[in-house]
Design a protein around this motif. Structure first.
Motif, PDB file in Angstrom:
ATOM      1  N   GLY A  25       0.781  -1.232   0.000  1.00 42.47           N
ATOM      2  CA  GLY A  25       0.000   0.000   0.000  1.00 42.47           C
ATOM      3  C   GLY A  25       0.809   1.276   0.000  1.00 42.47           C
ATOM      4  O   GLY A  25       0.312   2.315   0.444  1.00 42.47           O
ATOM      5  N   LYS A  26       2.052   1.256  -0.527  1.00 38.68           N
ATOM      6  CA  LYS A  26       2.838   2.487  -0.572  1.00 38.68           C
ATOM      7  C   LYS A  26       2.152   3.557  -1.405  1.00 38.68           C
ATOM      8  O   LYS A  26       2.054   4.721  -0.992  1.00 38.68           O
ATOM      9  CB  LYS A  26       4.233   2.211  -1.155  1.00 38.68           C
ATOM     10  CG  LYS A  26       5.164   1.430  -0.257  1.00 38.68           C
ATOM     11  CD  LYS A  26       6.572   1.364  -0.829  1.00 38.68           C
ATOM     12  CE  LYS A  26       6.653   0.583  -2.116  1.00 38.68           C
ATOM     13  NZ  LYS A  26       6.319   1.297  -3.328  1.00 38.68           N
ATOM     14  N   SER A  27       1.699   3.176  -2.591  1.00 41.42           N
ATOM     15  CA  SER A  27       1.088   4.166  -3.473  1.00 41.42           C
ATOM     16  C   SER A  27      -0.220   4.702  -2.900  1.00 41.42           C
ATOM     17  O   SER A  27      -0.524   5.895  -3.028  1.00 41.42           O
ATOM     18  CB  SER A  27       0.841   3.563  -4.867  1.00 41.42           C
ATOM     19  OG  SER A  27       2.068   3.247  -5.501  1.00 41.42           O
ATOM     20  N   CYS A 123       6.793   3.166   6.275  1.00 34.28           N
ATOM     21  CA  CYS A 123       6.718   1.806   5.755  1.00 34.28           C
ATOM     22  C   CYS A 123       5.300   1.273   5.935  1.00 34.28           C
ATOM     23  O   CYS A 123       4.953   0.776   7.016  1.00 34.28           O
ATOM     24  CB  CYS A 123       7.723   0.924   6.490  1.00 34.28           C
ATOM     25  SG  CYS A 123       7.745  -0.804   5.951  1.00 34.28           S
ATOM     26  N   PRO A 124       4.448   1.372   4.920  1.00 32.33           N
ATOM     27  CA  PRO A 124       3.089   0.835   5.043  1.00 32.33           C
ATOM     28  C   PRO A 124       3.115  -0.688   5.040  1.00 32.33           C
ATOM     29  O   PRO A 124       3.858  -1.306   4.278  1.00 32.33           O
ATOM     30  CB  PRO A 124       2.374   1.363   3.789  1.00 32.33           C
ATOM     31  CG  PRO A 124       3.263   2.436   3.241  1.00 32.33           C
ATOM     32  CD  PRO A 124       4.651   2.039   3.630  1.00 32.33           C
ATOM     33  N   ILE A 125       2.297  -1.278   5.905  1.00 32.99           N
ATOM     34  CA  ILE A 125       2.186  -2.735   5.923  1.00 32.99           C
ATOM     35  C   ILE A 125       0.734  -3.136   6.135  1.00 32.99           C
ATOM     36  O   ILE A 125      -0.050  -2.386   6.714  1.00 32.99           O
ATOM     37  CB  ILE A 125       3.054  -3.388   7.020  1.00 32.99           C
ATOM     38  CG1 ILE A 125       2.532  -3.030   8.425  1.00 32.99           C
ATOM     39  CG2 ILE A 125       4.513  -3.018   6.866  1.00 32.99           C
ATOM     40  CD1 ILE A 125       3.158  -3.853   9.548  1.00 32.99           C
ATOM     41  N   LEU A 126       0.395  -4.321   5.667  1.00 32.04           N
ATOM     42  CA  LEU A 126      -0.848  -4.959   6.047  1.00 32.04           C
ATOM     43  C   LEU A 126      -0.603  -5.645   7.384  1.00 32.04           C
ATOM     44  O   LEU A 126       0.539  -5.988   7.714  1.00 32.04           O
ATOM     45  CB  LEU A 126      -1.284  -5.959   4.984  1.00 32.04           C
ATOM     46  CG  LEU A 126      -1.369  -5.437   3.548  1.00 32.04           C
ATOM     47  CD1 LEU A 126      -1.868  -6.540   2.617  1.00 32.04           C
ATOM     48  CD2 LEU A 126      -2.246  -4.206   3.453  1.00 32.04           C
ATOM     49  N   LEU A 127      -1.651  -5.858   8.150  1.00 28.78           N
ATOM     50  CA  LEU A 127      -1.484  -6.449   9.470  1.00 28.78           C
ATOM     51  C   LEU A 127      -1.375  -7.964   9.324  1.00 28.78           C
ATOM     52  O   LEU A 127      -2.329  -8.711   9.545  1.00 28.78           O
ATOM     53  CB  LEU A 127      -2.653  -6.070  10.384  1.00 28.78           C
ATOM     54  CG  LEU A 127      -2.424  -6.294  11.896  1.00 28.78           C
ATOM     55  CD1 LEU A 127      -1.151  -5.601  12.352  1.00 28.78           C
ATOM     56  CD2 LEU A 127      -3.611  -5.780  12.674  1.00 28.78           C
ATOM     57  N   SER A 128      -0.169  -8.399   8.954  1.00 35.92           N
ATOM     58  CA  SER A 128       0.097  -9.827   8.788  1.00 35.92           C
ATOM     59  C   SER A 128       1.516 -10.111   9.253  1.00 35.92           C
ATOM     60  O   SER A 128       2.367  -9.204   9.289  1.00 35.92           O
ATOM     61  CB  SER A 128      -0.055 -10.250   7.325  1.00 35.92           C
ATOM     62  OG  SER A 128       0.978  -9.689   6.535  1.00 35.92           O
ATOM     63  N   GLN A 129       1.795 -11.351   9.601  1.00 34.50           N
ATOM     64  CA  GLN A 129       3.128 -11.719  10.071  1.00 34.50           C
ATOM     65  C   GLN A 129       4.164 -11.489   8.982  1.00 34.50           C
ATOM     66  O   GLN A 129       5.272 -11.009   9.252  1.00 34.50           O
ATOM     67  CB  GLN A 129       3.145 -13.181  10.518  1.00 34.50           C
ATOM     68  CG  GLN A 129       4.464 -13.636  11.115  1.00 34.50           C
ATOM     69  CD  GLN A 129       4.826 -12.897  12.396  1.00 34.50           C
ATOM     70  OE1 GLN A 129       3.969 -12.644  13.229  1.00 34.50           O
ATOM     71  NE2 GLN A 129       6.098 -12.554  12.545  1.00 34.50           N
TER      72      GLN A 129
END
Length: 263
Positions: A25-27, A123-129
């Motif tokens: 999801g950076k963009s 640093c965008p991240i999805l909530l995953s390991q």
């Protein structure tokens, strides 16, 4: 061998989106930041340094639809040296409040250049390991930069931005968040953690409004266009206003961190 990064302070607040993988999801985060800044009347610029060109293509679509802003300058290049030249030019002109740099989703050596140009590495991240492990890898890379920087105190801040969160957190989501907040995860490498991973105090939820933004253009401009043709009772729909408020909180949190980096 990498050279010692020469970090310089700047006036424009520069937020660099960085993640050593794609699809987090950076963009989208960049679009949210630019949309919120446009709504606040800030003078902005962005540099699309990702090979996919997602951010630049979005701006082209938005401009063609009349949903862009003349107050946002757009640049596109995957050459790190050219990115540095553009940043220097923007700083010299001194009329930009916010610069957003969208980088490639890989572990490129160019990240040294992108990092030292920034006030905040987001640093965008999805909530995953798996996304968490990637974020830790990016954070560890920046941690190691301290040994190579001429002045480590001027290195950018780093923060993870939780993206596409569900409105209702699952048990697994809650446990992962507790792990992030409670355990040192960042250090020279994953086997030598020293610091807690920094999480941005604002999140982006999974919202239909952001999908509309990605398809059409700047969020506030999309809303204004809808209001032009909507009856009075249908103006400023709640789902759009919630997204705009969330975008504003996201931008404010980022700029607060970026500003503190300059102090």
């Amino acid at each position: 061998m990498c050279q010692s990064p020469q970090v310089q302070d700047t006036k424009v607040q520069t937020i660099t989106l960085m993640n050593q993988k794609g699809g987090a999801g950076k963009s989208t985060a960049a679009r949210v930041l630019l949309s919120a800044a446009d709504t606040k009347g800030l003078r902005c610029a962005f540099i699309d340094a990702d090979q996919t060109g997602n951010l630049a293509n979005w701006a082209i679509r938005a401009a063609a639809a009349g949903l862009w802003s003349s107050g946002i300058d757009a640049y596109q290049t995957i050459d790190a040296g050219e990115v540095a030249e553009i940043v220097e030019e923007i700083e010299d002109e001194g009329d930009v409040d916010l610069l957003v740099i969208d980088t490639a989703g890989d572990a490129s050596r160019d990240h040294d250049t992108f990092a030292i140009l920034a006030d905040l590495i987001l640093c965008p991240i999805l909530l995953s390991q798996s996304d968490l492990e990637t974020a830790v890898g990016t954070a560890n890379y920046l941690f190691r930069m301290r040994d190579r920087a001429s002045n480590p105190a001027l290195l950018p801040a780093f923060s993870v931005a939780l993206n596409r969160l569900s409105s209702t957190a699952s048990k697994g989501d809650a446990e992962l968040i507790r792990t992030i907040h409670s355990n040192p995860l960042v250090g020279i490498d994953v086997d030598h953690p020293e610091e807690v991973l920094q999480i941005l105090p604002a999140v982006l939820q999974e919202r239909e409004a952001y999908k509309t933004m990605d398809r059409q253009g700047l969020l506030g401009r999309v809303l204004a266009r809808q209001n032009e043709t909507s009856p009075a009772f249908a103006k400023n729909p709640k789902h759009m206003m919630k997204a705009l408020n969330e975008a504003d909180a996201f931008l404010t949190a980022c700029m607060d961190i970026a500003l503190r980096t300059k102090e």
